[in-house]
Write a protein that holds these residues in place. Structure first.
Motif, short mmCIF file in Angstrom:
data_model
loop_
_atom_site.label_atom_id
_atom_site.label_comp_id
_atom_site.label_asym_id
_atom_site.label_seq_id
_atom_site.Cartn_x
_atom_site.Cartn_y
_atom_site.Cartn_z
N LEU A 26 0.87 51.33 -30.39
CA LEU A 26 1.04 52.30 -29.27
C LEU A 26 2.56 52.68 -29.20
O LEU A 26 3.45 52.02 -29.34
CB LEU A 26 0.72 51.41 -27.96
CG LEU A 26 -1.03 51.08 -27.93
CD1 LEU A 26 -1.17 50.23 -26.80
CD2 LEU A 26 -1.73 52.49 -27.77
N HIS A 27 2.67 53.90 -28.84
CA HIS A 27 4.00 54.36 -28.45
C HIS A 27 3.98 55.12 -27.24
O HIS A 27 2.97 55.71 -26.86
CB HIS A 27 4.48 55.38 -29.57
CG HIS A 27 4.38 54.95 -31.06
ND1 HIS A 27 5.51 53.93 -31.34
CD2 HIS A 27 3.56 55.09 -32.15
CE1 HIS A 27 5.11 53.64 -32.75
NE2 HIS A 27 3.99 54.28 -32.96
N GLU A 70 12.15 59.12 -18.26
CA GLU A 70 13.24 58.54 -18.74
C GLU A 70 12.83 57.60 -19.94
O GLU A 70 13.23 57.65 -21.32
CB GLU A 70 13.93 57.54 -18.06
CG GLU A 70 15.08 58.35 -17.24
CD GLU A 70 15.40 57.52 -16.07
OE1 GLU A 70 16.26 58.28 -15.21
OE2 GLU A 70 15.42 56.37 -16.05
N ARG A 71 11.54 57.06 -19.85
CA ARG A 71 10.73 56.15 -20.79
C ARG A 71 10.15 57.01 -22.02
O ARG A 71 9.47 56.14 -22.72
CB ARG A 71 9.97 55.23 -20.16
CG ARG A 71 10.70 54.31 -19.37
CD ARG A 71 9.69 53.13 -18.78
NE ARG A 71 10.21 52.11 -17.76
CZ ARG A 71 10.75 51.21 -18.42
NH1 ARG A 71 10.93 50.97 -19.70
NH2 ARG A 71 11.49 50.17 -17.52
N GLY A 72 9.98 58.42 -21.99
CA GLY A 72 9.67 59.08 -23.10
C GLY A 72 8.01 59.41 -23.06
O GLY A 72 7.56 59.93 -24.14
N MET A 296 -3.21 46.21 -22.69
CA MET A 296 -2.65 46.38 -23.95
C MET A 296 -3.83 46.40 -24.97
O MET A 296 -3.93 47.26 -26.00
CB MET A 296 -1.50 45.63 -24.28
CG MET A 296 -0.13 45.56 -23.47
SD MET A 296 0.21 47.39 -23.04
CE MET A 296 1.41 47.72 -24.36
N GLU A 297 -4.66 45.44 -24.90
CA GLU A 297 -5.68 45.19 -25.86
C GLU A 297 -6.63 46.54 -25.80
O GLU A 297 -7.01 47.20 -26.84
CB GLU A 297 -6.53 44.04 -25.62
CG GLU A 297 -7.43 43.81 -26.81
CD GLU A 297 -8.21 42.24 -26.34
OE1 GLU A 297 -7.41 41.45 -25.72
OE2 GLU A 297 -9.38 41.97 -26.77
N VAL A 319 3.90 51.35 -21.21
CA VAL A 319 5.48 51.64 -21.73
C VAL A 319 6.33 50.79 -21.35
O VAL A 319 7.25 50.45 -22.31
CB VAL A 319 5.63 53.06 -21.51
CG1 VAL A 319 7.01 53.52 -22.03
CG2 VAL A 319 4.56 54.25 -22.26
N ARG A 320 6.22 50.28 -20.29
CA ARG A 320 7.42 49.32 -19.94
C ARG A 320 7.23 48.20 -20.86
O ARG A 320 8.41 47.52 -21.21
CB ARG A 320 7.09 48.78 -18.43
CG ARG A 320 7.59 49.76 -17.44
CD ARG A 320 7.17 49.11 -16.03
NE ARG A 320 7.78 50.15 -14.97
CZ ARG A 320 6.86 50.01 -13.84
NH1 ARG A 320 6.13 49.33 -13.66
NH2 ARG A 320 7.31 51.10 -12.72
N ILE A 321 6.05 47.81 -20.81
CA ILE A 321 5.70 46.48 -21.75
C ILE A 321 6.38 46.73 -23.15
O ILE A 321 6.80 46.07 -23.88
CB ILE A 321 4.23 45.96 -21.89
CG1 ILE A 321 3.81 45.51 -20.28
CG2 ILE A 321 3.93 45.08 -22.95
CD1 ILE A 321 2.43 45.11 -20.18
N LEU A 322 5.87 47.98 -23.80
CA LEU A 322 6.19 48.47 -25.19
C LEU A 322 7.83 48.42 -25.32
O LEU A 322 8.18 47.92 -26.15
CB LEU A 322 5.63 49.71 -25.55
CG LEU A 322 4.20 49.84 -25.70
CD1 LEU A 322 3.83 51.37 -25.81
CD2 LEU A 322 3.60 49.10 -26.69
N GLN A 323 8.51 48.69 -24.09
CA GLN A 323 9.71 48.80 -24.10
C GLN A 323 10.52 47.41 -23.87
O GLN A 323 11.86 47.22 -23.50
CB GLN A 323 10.40 49.71 -23.56
CG GLN A 323 9.85 51.26 -24.17
CD GLN A 323 10.28 52.37 -23.14
OE1 GLN A 323 10.68 52.54 -21.84
NE2 GLN A 323 10.23 53.65 -23.99
#
Ligand code: PBG
Length: 332
Positions: A26-27, A70-72, A296-297, A319-323
């Motif tokens: 994921l992005h 900000e997080r994209g 996430m799953e 996205v917070r978790i991805l980052q």
């Protein structure tokens, strides 16, 4: 691939190895974040059945957008709750309607953020159906004119993409024609192409204050049992000029996402709807599930099934978790 020459576990031994052979990631740019907007100032009304989601006034929405931008996260999807409703949903295409105001304000503050508007009458009609009622049911062809008017008024306000979610036949063509005639030939249509008559929309109808006052939506939204029909629905929208297509809901319809992915090469979105969100939140609040991991799953499964874009109320948290910045890992 025979044991013992092949041992599947060899590549699962460490996190680094697992990362190297991971097939789907994921992005931030995979996500579209939905918002509910209403008239007023400094409003942040919690939505009971969607923990962490709110009805926002435009001023608050603008401040809430800073972090996702900000997080994209590249895009938002807007739903409006009007001041007053009537049989033809006229606030939906009013020049100063809530969505039109919100779009103008967002585009001014965040010109690069892609603003997608939901084109549907149900939030604006007093009967709560997605079109004009004739003889106790939604009249398809009369509704098309209003949808085209609504899409045009969103584009005029500055919307970057319009997303019809009404499931009338022929609406993509009607909207495309209206946009082109008015010079909006560069505005794409993201069509809710295969949208099912789903009970998983329950919390959304609280959030958008849009439950139908009588009957249900089964004469226009799809029967959950059908997936051949989904391919016909998508084909029809593509033929009429859809630029992007959507399957909705996501998790109970991963097979449909997969079939549509294999049959069409347009960008494909999946809507991880309010009920899918609420289930994970409710179970997590009860301590029955690990909310972050389940989220996430679930999101990964939607991408694995073939979606290019995921519309989800979880988007910012994910996205917070991805980052590497989940609430759990944050030291407060
Ligand atoms: C409007 C619309 C609905 C949703 C998105 N657009 C509700 C419905 O069709 O009843 C549902 C979204 C969600 O449940 O998160 N037609």
């Amino acid at each position: 691939m025979r044991f013992p020459e092949y041992r599947a576990r060899r590549l699962r031994r460490t996190e680094t190895l697992r990362r190297m052979v991971r097939e789907v990631q994921l992005h931030p740019e995979d996500f579209i974040l939905p918002f509910f907007v209403r008239q007023g100032r400094e409003l942040r009304n919690p939505i009971g059945s969607m923990p962490g989601c709110f009805q926002l006034s435009v001023d608050v929405l603008l401040s809430e957008l800073k972090e996702p931008v900000e997080r994209g996260i590249p895009a938002v999807l807007l739903f409006g709750i009007p001041e007053k409703k009537d049989p033809v949903g006229s606030e939906g295409y009013a020049k100063n309607g809530i969505i039109q105001q919100a779009v103008r304000a967002i585009k001014k503050a965040f010109p690069d953020l892609v603003v997608i508007t939901d084109v549907c009458l149900c939030e604006y009609t007093d009967h709560g159906h997605c079109g004009i009622i004739q003889h106790g049911d939604v009249d398809n062809d009369q509704t098309l004119d209003l949808l085209a008017k609504m899409a045009l008024s969103h584009a005029t306000a500055g919307a970057d993409i319009v997303a019809p979610s009404d499931m009338m036949d022929g609406r993509v063509g009607a909207i495309r024609e209206a946009l082109d005639e008015a010079g909006f030939d560069q505005i794409p249509i993201l069509s809710y192409a295969a949208k099912y008559a789903s009970a998983f929309y329950g919390p959304f109808r609280d959030a958008a204050e849009s439950p139908p006052k009588f009957g249900d939506r089964r004469s226009y939204q799809m029967d959950p049992a059908n997936s051949d029909e989904a391919l016909r629905e998508v084909a029809m929208d593509v033929e009429e000029g859809a630029d992007m297509i959507m399957v909705k809901p996501a998790l109970p319809y991963l097979d449909v996402i997969w079939r549509v992915r294999n049959a069409f090469d347009l960008p494909l979105a999946a809507y991880n709807v309010s009920g899918e969100f609420a289930m994970i939140k409710a179970a997590a609040q009860n301590g029955w599930l690990d909310g972050e991991r389940c989220m996430m799953e679930a999101l990964t499964s939607i991408k694995r099934a073939g979606a290019d874009l995921i519309i989800s109320y979880h988007a910012l948290e994910a996205v917070r978790i991805l980052q590497g910045d989940s609430p759990a890992s944050r030291k407060t």
